[in-house]
Design an enzyme around this catalytic site. Structure first.
Site, short mmCIF file in Angstrom:
data_model
loop_
_atom_site.label_atom_id
_atom_site.label_comp_id
_atom_site.label_asym_id
_atom_site.label_seq_id
_atom_site.Cartn_x
_atom_site.Cartn_y
_atom_site.Cartn_z
N LYS A 122 -6.07 1.24 -11.29
CA LYS A 122 -5.02 1.43 -12.31
C LYS A 122 -5.33 2.60 -13.21
O LYS A 122 -4.41 3.27 -13.69
CB LYS A 122 -4.83 0.15 -13.13
CG LYS A 122 -4.12 -0.93 -12.34
CD LYS A 122 -3.31 -1.85 -13.23
CE LYS A 122 -2.50 -2.81 -12.39
NZ LYS A 122 -1.95 -3.92 -13.17
N LYS A 204 -2.44 -2.87 -0.02
CA LYS A 204 -1.70 -4.11 -0.31
C LYS A 204 -0.26 -3.80 -0.73
O LYS A 204 0.00 -2.73 -1.29
CB LYS A 204 -2.43 -4.95 -1.37
CG LYS A 204 -2.19 -4.55 -2.78
CD LYS A 204 -2.61 -5.63 -3.79
CE LYS A 204 -2.29 -5.12 -5.19
NZ LYS A 204 -2.60 -5.97 -6.29
N LYS A 207 4.48 -3.74 -6.02
CA LYS A 207 5.78 -3.27 -6.55
C LYS A 207 5.64 -1.91 -7.22
O LYS A 207 6.63 -1.25 -7.47
CB LYS A 207 6.35 -4.30 -7.51
CG LYS A 207 5.42 -4.69 -8.63
CD LYS A 207 5.83 -6.01 -9.26
CE LYS A 207 4.61 -6.70 -9.86
NZ LYS A 207 4.73 -8.12 -9.98
#
Ligand code: TYM
Length: 341
Positions: A122, A204, A207
């Site tokens: 992130k 993975k 969204k």
């Protein structure tokens, strides 16, 4: 006549899990987590939350954030979370989460947090906003779980590392102050634990992926679901079988297995002699059928804001009463002066 003495019922094991209300809920969330939550509600004391405090580690547009949270709440009810059996609340409504998170921050090491792969991913994806909350996110997650003395935490594989850190924090605290927190175990489903991107099946399904063909949302229209599966990246072998290196097909087989309950052997037999085209359509149709009732129920619930408010408020009230006891216990052990307020 002598009354027979019934043995006292065993305490139900406690389950805690949460999901972030950031944008749409994906098929990965549904198969890796939510479907499991629904199945566990009779056997366990289940406590579920929308982790909105976690969501602000990435900048949110206020109106959209509020809307996403309400929509995620309605969607999870539509998936089968039943507030007459389980608690299901919005994390920011229960202030003990932020309180215990601060305390646990002081029992979590910089080195441990630096090793979290989600933090590394992130912070690379949001290089302009690598805030302290993104870094200490796992201690908030530990607080969520430890507040309810949870025995089991149903999550997808991507959260396993955070769960291990939670166990370490709990063991460390218990080691210093004596038994305070239950040390939780991860509960990872056999099928669906890691749904991969339809476009890059080594990654993975997420969204936040910019390519909308890479993920399926629970609320996607049937025609969009069909199109995304038809375009799913596979290999050139054209034989439906599970094998090393066939990430795309392995992923589609995993999705089909999670949705239909079939084993990989059954799936291989069913598609023996058929090509990938037929298989992709079959996976899409199975997904569409399993989501159809969820979508219909969602449309009904999202129109009833008063009912949603009643559900999340009552659950939050009960969650606060339970979690307050844990925070008070931890604070007493650390040596805080008891507040008279
Ligand atoms: P979140 O919101 O990213 O995802 C919610 C749940 O969905 C699972 N999941 C997947 N499973 C299979 N395949 C995928 N592609 C996939 N993508 C997501 C996740 O493993 C998760 O179970 N930090 C958490 C939320 C959280 C939490 C907690 C979870 C906050 N506090 C306490 C458990 C306990 C998160 O961001 O999940």
């Amino acid at each position: 006549m002598q009354a027979t003495q019934e043995p006292a019922p065993a305490r139900k094991k406690v389950i805690f899990s949460a999901i972030q209300p950031s944008g749409t809920i994906t098929l990965g969330n549904y198969l890796g987590a939510i479907k499991n939550w629904v199945a566990l509600q009779d056997e366990y004391r289940c406590i579920f939350a929308l982790a909105d405090l976690h969501t602000i580690t990435v900048r949110q547009e206020p109106a959209k954030f509020r809307q996403n949270t309400l929509q995620a709440y309605a969607l999870l009810l539509a998936c089968g979370i039943d507030v007459t059996k389980s608690l299901f609340f919005i994390q920011s409504h229960v202030h003990t989460h932020a309180e215990l998170a601060w305390i646990l921050n002081c029992y979590t090491q910089f080195g441990e947090l630096s090793r979290m792969t989600q933090f590394k991913d992130k912070s690379a994806a949001h290089a302009d906003n690598v805030n302290a909350g993104l870094f200490t996110y796992p201690s908030l997650m530990a607080a969520d779980i430890l507040l309810y003395q949870a025995d089991l935490v149903p999550v997808g594989l991507d959260q396993k590392q955070h769960l291990e850190l939670t166990r370490n924090i709990a063991e460390r605290f218990n080691g210093i102050y004596g038994a305070t927190f239950t040390v939780p175990d991860a509960y990872i489903p056999k099928t669906g634990a890691k749904i991969m991107s339809l476009q890059e099946p080594g990654k993975k399904m997420s969204k936040s992926d910019e390519n909308a063909n890479a993920w399926v949302a629970v609320l996607d229209k049937p025609e969009d679901i069909l199109r995304k599966f038809k375009r799913a990246v596979t290999d050139s072998e054209a034989k439906v079988r599970y094998a090393e290196g066939k990430d795309g097909i392995n992923n589609l087989m995993g999705i089909y297995a999670a949705v239909t309950g079939k084993t990989f052997e059954q799936i291989e037999a069913e598609f023996d002699g058929k090509g990938y085209g037929d298989f992709k359509v079959a996976v899409a149709e199975a997904v569409i059928e399993s989501l159809r009732p969820v979508q219909a129920e969602y449309n009904r619930l999202i129109a009833d804001k008063a009912y949603l408010e009643q559900c999340y408020t009552e659950s939050a009230r009960q969650a606060l009463a339970i979690s307050r006891r844990t925070v008070e216990k931890a604070m007493r052990k650390i040596g805080f002066v008891k507040s008279a307020l």
